[in-house]
Write a protein that holds these residues in place. Structure first.
Motif, mmCIF file in Angstrom:
data_model
loop_
_atom_site.group_PDB
_atom_site.id
_atom_site.type_symbol
_atom_site.label_atom_id
_atom_site.label_comp_id
_atom_site.label_asym_id
_atom_site.label_seq_id
_atom_site.Cartn_x
_atom_site.Cartn_y
_atom_site.Cartn_z
ATOM 1 N N SER A 37 0.839 -1.190 0.000
ATOM 2 C CA SER A 37 0.000 0.000 0.000
ATOM 3 C C SER A 37 0.877 1.244 0.000
ATOM 4 O O SER A 37 2.081 1.193 0.252
ATOM 5 N N VAL A 38 0.243 2.399 -0.251
ATOM 6 C CA VAL A 38 0.967 3.666 -0.179
ATOM 7 C C VAL A 38 1.530 3.860 1.218
ATOM 8 O O VAL A 38 2.669 4.308 1.402
ATOM 9 N N THR A 42 5.436 4.564 2.266
ATOM 10 C CA THR A 42 5.883 5.755 2.993
ATOM 11 C C THR A 42 6.666 5.356 4.241
ATOM 12 O O THR A 42 7.676 5.980 4.577
ATOM 13 N N GLN A 49 3.586 10.990 1.987
ATOM 14 C CA GLN A 49 2.563 10.305 1.183
ATOM 15 C C GLN A 49 2.362 10.975 -0.180
ATOM 16 O O GLN A 49 2.286 10.275 -1.203
ATOM 17 N N PRO A 50 2.307 12.330 -0.259
ATOM 18 C CA PRO A 50 2.146 12.935 -1.592
ATOM 19 C C PRO A 50 3.301 12.615 -2.534
ATOM 20 O O PRO A 50 3.094 12.402 -3.735
ATOM 21 N N SER A 53 2.982 8.995 -3.658
ATOM 22 C CA SER A 53 1.853 8.886 -4.586
ATOM 23 C C SER A 53 2.233 9.415 -5.969
ATOM 24 O O SER A 53 1.814 8.851 -6.993
ATOM 25 N N ARG A 54 3.008 10.495 -6.011
ATOM 26 C CA ARG A 54 3.454 11.042 -7.289
ATOM 27 C C ARG A 54 4.344 10.044 -8.030
ATOM 28 O O ARG A 54 4.184 9.820 -9.238
ATOM 29 N N LEU A 56 4.354 6.802 -7.698
ATOM 30 C CA LEU A 56 3.518 5.679 -8.117
ATOM 31 C C LEU A 56 2.668 6.038 -9.324
ATOM 32 O O LEU A 56 2.453 5.208 -10.215
ATOM 33 N N LYS A 57 2.198 7.269 -9.365
ATOM 34 C CA LYS A 57 1.400 7.725 -10.513
ATOM 35 C C LYS A 57 2.225 7.655 -11.797
ATOM 36 O O LYS A 57 1.745 7.176 -12.843
ATOM 37 N N ARG A 67 -2.491 -0.335 -10.017
ATOM 38 C CA ARG A 67 -3.134 0.138 -8.793
ATOM 39 C C ARG A 67 -4.504 -0.501 -8.634
ATOM 40 O O ARG A 67 -5.259 -0.610 -9.599
ATOM 41 N N ARG A 69 -7.924 -0.302 -5.964
ATOM 42 C CA ARG A 69 -8.520 0.516 -4.910
ATOM 43 C C ARG A 69 -9.425 -0.337 -4.046
ATOM 44 O O ARG A 69 -10.196 -1.152 -4.549
#
Length: 337
Positions: A37-38, A42, A49-50, A53-54, A56-57, A67, A69
């Protein structure tokens, strides 16, 4: 790269650009070890986290990771559905495992997984004596047991393995049909309850083993039937558990999985250590196919009465594709590895 996998220049360049950064390369190395997971990433990488997430994007846009959800959580894994995932796995495989940064990442990964396992084990230990009562709040046991019995069928057979046996309830129903019955659970307190229940039911010869569902202590091909009953939603990597269970099957054997259909009851994650909020119909069937099984049954078992607190349960059955061997030739496979 996997043998036979080819990518065009555009895909290759996009993948290399996405992977060509230290943190993203470290993420690929971690995801090569399994789904995370994110929040996991982290903790392991010590970044916000941001920022994670960037990264991973960008990896997802390049087709390297996928991904999924689940409620408020997002899980990531290498994208095994396309050539990008094969390229990502190859890049991770080329990395030197002795690299100090990657070795430290793996140590923190192990610590994160250990911490999660301790949370789950503490929960199991705290509710071991009351586990059947808690389960009855979620699904009707009698309906599930009837569905499992129908999926198993009649007749006497050699060996059954119950993974995550809990209080031993499923073994009480199934074990009499088999010459050998084995239950495995990671929690000692739960096994103590199972042992008492099985002895009370006159099934003291059932074997109970404390073990890891990802690394079972049995020879491959040892069992005619393997059952995973209400276990996968607790696991970090349920697909891996399905593969390990399938490896336990003798040629022509059967794997039965019982678990929740998708739901949005987040309190089960926060209060009861659930990692997954159920599984879609095709998800476990897909894992069966990857493990060499033909899925021939995916059955919904819905709670009666329309009570809002009760959950829909699914039963999946997969059959090993290999032709059954003669019993005399298979007998030696019952030995513990």
């Amino acid at each position: 790269m996997r043998q036979g996998v080819r990518v065009n220049a555009e895909v290759l360049l996009a993948g290399l650009r996405a992977a060509g950064e230290e943190t993203r390369l470290r993420i690929l190395a971690l995801l090569a070890e399994g789904e995370l997971s994110v929040s996991d990433l982290t903790d392991i990488l010590g970044q916000s986290q941001p920022r994670i997430s960037r990264h991973l994007k960008l990896l997802a846009e390049a087709g390297l990771v996928r991904r999924s959800r689940e409620g408020a959580w997002a899980f990531f894994r290498l994208d095994e559905t396309g050539p990008g995932g094969a390229m990502a796995a190859a890049l991770a495989g080329w990395l030197d495992p002795a690299d100090p940064v990657l070795a430290a990442d793996r140590e923190r990964l192990a610590a994160v997984r250990s911490a999660r396992a301790e949370v789950a084990q503490s929960y199991f230990a705290s509710v071991a004596r009351d586990w059947d009562r808690l389960r009855s709040l979620h699904v009707p046991d009698e309906a599930v047991e009837a569905a499992v019995a129908a999926a198993v069928g009649g007749g006497r057979r050699r060996a059954v393995l119950d993974l995550g046996t809990g209080t031993g309830r499923m073994l009480q129903k199934i074990a009499p049909q088999f010459e050998r019955a084995v239950g495995v659970d990671a929690n000692h307190a739960m096994l103590a309850v199972a042992r008492a229940n099985l002895e009370k039911a006159g099934l003291s010869r059932v074997e109970l083993r404390q073990g890891d569902i990802y690394a079972l202590p049995f020879a491959r091909g040892s069992f005619d039937l393997v059952i995973i009953h209400q276990v996968l939603h607790f696991l970090d990597d349920p697909a891996r558990a399905v593969r390990e269970a399938a490896a336990m099957l003798a040629p022509g054997g059967t794997l039965i999985v019982v678990d929740f259909a998708p739901h949005d009851m987040e309190f089960l994650r926060t209060e009861h250590a659930h990692r997954r909020l159920g599984f879609a119909k095709g998800q476990i069937a897909g894992w069966f196919a990857e493990a060499g099984l033909d899925g021939d049954l995916a059955e919904e078992i819905k709670a009666g009465g329309g009570a809002a607190a009760q959950l829909t349960v699914m039963l999946w059955r997969g059959q090993d594709r290999r032709e059954p061997a003669e019993p005399a030739l298979r007998q030696t496979k019952l030995e513990v590895a």
